[in-house]
Design an enzyme around this catalytic site. Structure first.
Site, PDB file in Angstrom:
ATOM      1  N   GLU A 172      23.931   0.481  53.798  1.00  0.00           N
ATOM      2  CA  GLU A 172      23.288  -0.411  54.779  1.00  0.00           C
ATOM      3  C   GLU A 172      21.926   0.068  55.269  1.00  0.00           C
ATOM      4  O   GLU A 172      21.760   0.399  56.455  1.00  0.00           O
ATOM      5  CB  GLU A 172      24.216  -0.612  55.984  1.00  0.00           C
ATOM      6  CG  GLU A 172      25.580  -1.164  55.622  1.00  0.00           C
ATOM      7  CD  GLU A 172      26.450  -1.458  56.841  1.00  0.00           C
ATOM      8  OE1 GLU A 172      26.122  -0.981  57.944  1.00  0.00           O
ATOM      9  OE2 GLU A 172      27.442  -2.179  56.698  1.00  0.00           O
ATOM     10  N   GLU A 368      33.063  -2.649  52.279  1.00  0.00           N
ATOM     11  CA  GLU A 368      33.594  -2.574  53.646  1.00  0.00           C
ATOM     12  C   GLU A 368      33.943  -3.974  54.116  1.00  0.00           C
ATOM     13  O   GLU A 368      33.170  -4.910  53.934  1.00  0.00           O
ATOM     14  CB  GLU A 368      32.569  -2.010  54.657  1.00  0.00           C
ATOM     15  CG  GLU A 368      32.333  -0.526  54.558  1.00  0.00           C
ATOM     16  CD  GLU A 368      31.283  -0.036  55.559  1.00  0.00           C
ATOM     17  OE1 GLU A 368      31.163  -0.621  56.653  1.00  0.00           O
ATOM     18  OE2 GLU A 368      30.579   0.926  55.220  1.00  0.00           O
TER      19      GLU A 368
HETATM   20  C1  GBH Z   1      29.372  -0.873  59.242  1.00  0.00           C
HETATM   21  O1  GBH Z   1      28.172  -1.471  59.637  1.00  0.00           O
HETATM   22  C2  GBH Z   1      29.156   0.597  59.003  1.00  0.00           C
HETATM   23  O2  GBH Z   1      28.829   0.826  57.641  1.00  0.00           O
HETATM   24  C3  GBH Z   1      30.334   1.437  59.396  1.00  0.00           C
HETATM   25  O3  GBH Z   1      29.952   2.792  59.407  1.00  0.00           O
HETATM   26  C4  GBH Z   1      30.857   0.985  60.738  1.00  0.00           C
HETATM   27  O4  GBH Z   1      31.886   1.803  61.196  1.00  0.00           O
HETATM   28  C5  GBH Z   1      31.342  -0.425  60.587  1.00  0.00           C
HETATM   29  O5  GBH Z   1      30.300  -1.238  60.195  1.00  0.00           O
HETATM   30  C6  GBH Z   1      31.900  -1.020  61.860  1.00  0.00           C
HETATM   31  O6  GBH Z   1      30.914  -1.151  62.826  1.00  0.00           O
HETATM   32  O7  GBH Z   1      23.900  -6.762  67.756  1.00  0.00           O
HETATM   33  O8  GBH Z   1      23.148  -4.510  67.321  1.00  0.00           O
HETATM   34  O9  GBH Z   1      25.471  -4.906  67.822  1.00  0.00           O
HETATM   35  C7  GBH Z   1      28.305  -2.803  60.082  1.00  0.00           C
HETATM   36  C8  GBH Z   1      26.977  -3.435  60.308  1.00  0.00           C
HETATM   37  C9  GBH Z   1      25.444  -4.146  61.900  1.00  0.00           C
HETATM   38  C10 GBH Z   1      27.637  -5.013  61.972  1.00  0.00           C
HETATM   39  C11 GBH Z   1      25.226  -4.536  63.317  1.00  0.00           C
HETATM   40  C12 GBH Z   1      27.420  -5.466  63.393  1.00  0.00           C
HETATM   41  C13 GBH Z   1      25.902  -5.958  65.124  1.00  0.00           C
HETATM   42  C14 GBH Z   1      24.511  -5.720  65.529  1.00  0.00           C
HETATM   43  N1  GBH Z   1      26.820  -3.863  61.671  1.00  0.00           N
HETATM   44  N2  GBH Z   1      26.037  -5.686  63.683  1.00  0.00           N
HETATM   45  S1  GBH Z   1      24.237  -5.471  67.218  1.00  0.00           S
END
Ligand code: GBH
Length: 468
Positions: A172, A368
Site C-alpha cells: 500500500e 488483505e
Molecule cells: C491495511 O490498510 C494495512 O495494510 C494493514 O496493515 C492494516 O492493519 C489494515 O489495513 C487494517 O487497517 O480516513 O485516514 O482513516 C488499509 C488501508 C487506508 C483503509 C485508510 C482505511 C481509512 C483512511 N486503509 N483507510 S482514514
C-alpha cells in the site's frame, strides 16, 4: 446448532491459494533486541498523541518469540500460505550498509517452520517500518531512499531465494505516501500534500528498482508483485459533477499507481488536479517511468470498505486522507459499520475486482480483506458473528468476480492475529485468532474456524452463515 446438509457450495478454482496475512511491526514485538534499529513507527508511537492510548509496538503479539506456535496455529487452520512482512530495520538497522545477521536469522527460522508444515511463504519487503535513520535524511521524500530500498530488497531476496518464491515489494504505497506525509496520521507524521506526491513517486521508483534487482538474479519460478489498496468510490448521483468527483478520487488513489505500473505514466488529469500544490513532477527523472513499469507477475489487492463522496466547491480542500485533492467532499459511511466505523459493503468488492480484471494485465491475489469488530468472549470461545458474516459475504463477492471471469488466484484474510492496529493501537481487532495482549494466549475465533472450514471444502456456502 442447525446444520445445513446439502447446502449449495460455491466452489473456488482447484488451485486457489488460501492464507492469512500479518505485518512485522504489527505482530513481532521484540523491538529492541538482536540488533534491530528503530523504525519510523517506533518514533511515531513514542510521540505523545500520535497513537491511541499511547500504545507502541511492544509487546504486540510477541511473535518474534512465539513464531513456532503461531505457525502451528496456521497449520491447524489449514492455511496453504502465509503472507508476512520483513522488518527492514532488523535486517539493516540503519537502512543502509551493514546487514544484521540475527535479523535475517529470524526470517530463516520463520520460513523454515512454514515449509516444515507445507505452508507457502509470501514475503512483503516493506510494510511501513522504514528505518528511522533514513527518515532522518528525508525518508521517502528523498530519492536516495528508493535506491536504499532496492539494495535491501536484493540482499533479502538473495538470502531467502532458495525457499521463498512469492514476493511483494511494497504494501500500500498510497498509505505510506498520503497517510505518512500527506495528512500525517501515520508515521512519520508529516503534513504536506506535495511531499506525499513526491514520496509516492519515490516509493514507486523504489518498487521498480527493487523489482529489477531481484529479477536479475531470481530463479525462474519466482513471482513478483506490489500490493495496492484501492479506493472503491460511491457517489449518490450520476450527474456530471458527481462523475468529476469520482474521477478525481479514483485518480489520486488508484490511477496514480495503476497507470505508471502499466506503463502509461502519471495520469494527466491527476497532474492537472494537483498542479496547485506546485510541480511535484520535477522529482520524476528521465528513465523513471520505464523503471516503474518493469513487469510484475501478479498484483496484490487489499480491500476493506468503500468511500462515499460528493462534489464540493472547486477550492474546497478535501478532508481526510485525500491530501491535496480539491472539489470533493467525503460523506459519512452508511448502513452496517465495523468497530472502526468503516462501511461494510461486499458488492463494492466484486465491482472493484471486475474493474481491476479489466484494467490490470496480471492475475490478482486478495492480499488483505477483513474487519475490526469488538470480540464477544463466551465460555472460552470467541463468538465473532459480525466478523464471520463479513468474511463469508466477502468470500462470496470474490467468488462472484471469479465467476464473471476475473482472474483471482488467492485470498488472504487480514489478519491471522489481533495486532497493533497502527494509529488505533490495540483498540481495534482484525484477527481471526484472538490475542490476549496480557498473557499472549491465542484463541481461534469463530471466524477462524469458519475460514478453516471454507479452506477444507475449497468453497463457501451459497446462503446463510453456518455456525462453526
Ligand atoms: C491495511 O490498510 C494495512 O495494510 C494493514 O496493515 C492494516 O492493519 C489494515 O489495513 C487494517 O487497517 O480516513 O485516514 O482513516 C488499509 C488501508 C487506508 C483503509 C485508510 C482505511 C481509512 C483512511 N486503509 N483507510 S482514514
Amino acid at each position: 446448532p442447525e446444520t445445513q446438509v446439502g447446502q449449495e457450495l460455491l466452489r473456488f478454482p482447484p488451485d486457489f491459494v488460501w492464507g492469512a496475512a500479518t505485518a512485522a511491526f504489527q505482530i513481532e514485538g521484540a523491538t529492541g533486541i538482536d540488533g534491530r534499529g528503530p523504525s519510523i513507527w517506533d518514533t511515531f508511537a513514542a510521540t505523545p498523541g500520535k497513537v491511541l492510548g499511547g500504545d507502541t509496538g511492544e509487546p504486540a503479539c510477541d511473535h518474534y518469540h512465539r513464531y513456532a506456535a503461531d505457525v502451528g496455529l496456521m497449520a491447524d487452520l489449514g492455511l496453504g500460505a502465509y503472507r508476512f512482512s520483513l522488518a527492514w530495520p532488523r535486517i539493516q538497522p540503519t537502512g543502509a550498509g551493514r546487514v544484521e545477521p540475527r535479523g535475517l536469522a529470524f526470517y530463516d527460522r520463520l520460513v523454515d517452520e512454514l515449509l516444515e508444515y507445507g505452508i507457502q511463504p509470501v514475503a512483503t519487503l516493506y510494510h511501513w517500518d522504514l528505518p528511522q535513520a533514513l527518515e532522518d535524511h528525508g525518508g521517502w521524500r528523498n530519492r536516495d531512499t528508493a535506491y536504499r530500498f532496492a539494495e535491501y530488497a536484493a540482499l533479502t531476496h538473495a538470502h531467502l531465494a532458495d525457499r521463498v518464491q512469492l514476493w511483494t515489494t511494497l504494501n500500500e504505497p498510497w498509505c505510506s505516501a498520503f497517510l505518512g506525509y500527506g495528512n500525517g496520521v501515520h508515521a512519520p507524521g508529516v503534513v504536506d500534500p506535495r511531499a506525499a506526491l513526491e514520496a509516492a513517486h519515490h516509493l514507486m521508483l523504489g518498487h521498480g528498482l527493487a523489482l529489477r534487482a531481484m529479477r536479475s538474479s531470481a530463479p525462474a519460478d519466482h513471482r513478483f508483485s506490489i500490493v495496492l489498496n484501492f479506493c472503491s468510490t460511491w457517489a449518490d448521483r450520476d450527474d456530471e459533477a458527481h462523475r468529476v468527483a469520482v474521477r478525481k478520487v479514483d485518480g489520486l488513489q488508484n490511477r496514480l499507481f495503476l497507470d505508471p505500473l502499466g506503463g502509461r505514466g502519471y495520469p494527466a488529469d491527476v497532474v492537472e488536479d494537483t498542479a496547485w500544490l506546485g510541480d511535484w513532477q520535477r522529482v520524476v527523472r528521465d528513465g523513471d517511468p520505464e523503471v516503474i513499469a518493469s513487469p510484475i507477475d501478479w498484483m496484490g489487492v487489499n480491500y476493506y470498505s468503500p468511500t462515499r463522496i460528493a462534489p464540493a466547491p472547486a477550492d474546497h480542500v478535501t478532508e481526510g486522507p485525500f491530501a491535496g485533492l480539491r472539489g470533493v467532499t467525503v460523506l459519512p459511511p452508511r448502513g452496517e459499520l465495523t468497530g472502526f466505523g468503516w462501511e461494510v459493503d461486499a458488492r463494492a468488492f466484486t465491482e472493484l475486482l471486475e474493474r481491476l480484471g479489466r484494467d490490470v494485465a496480471v492475475p490478482l491475489v486478495i492480499t488483505e480483506n477483513g474487519s475490526a469488530f469488538p470480540d464477544v468472549l463466551r465460555d472460552g470461545e470467541v463468538v465473532d458473528a459480525d466478523r464471520t458474516r463479513y468474511l463469508i459475504d466477502h468470500l462470496r463477492a470474490v467468488h462472484t468476480a471469479i465467476a464473471r471471469g476475473v482472474d483471482v488466484r488467492g485470498y488472504f484474510a487480514w489478519s491471522l492475529l489481533d495486532n497493533f492496529e497502527w494509529a488505533a493501537g490495540y483498540s481495534q481487532r482484525f484477527g481471526i485468532v484472538h490475542v490476549d495482549f496480557g498473557t499472549q494466549v491465542r484463541t481461534v475465533k469463530h471466524s477462524g474456524h469458519t475460514l478453516g472450514r471454507v479452506i477444507s471444502r475449497n468453497g463457501v456456502p451459497a446462503g446463510g452463515y453456518e455456525p462453526v
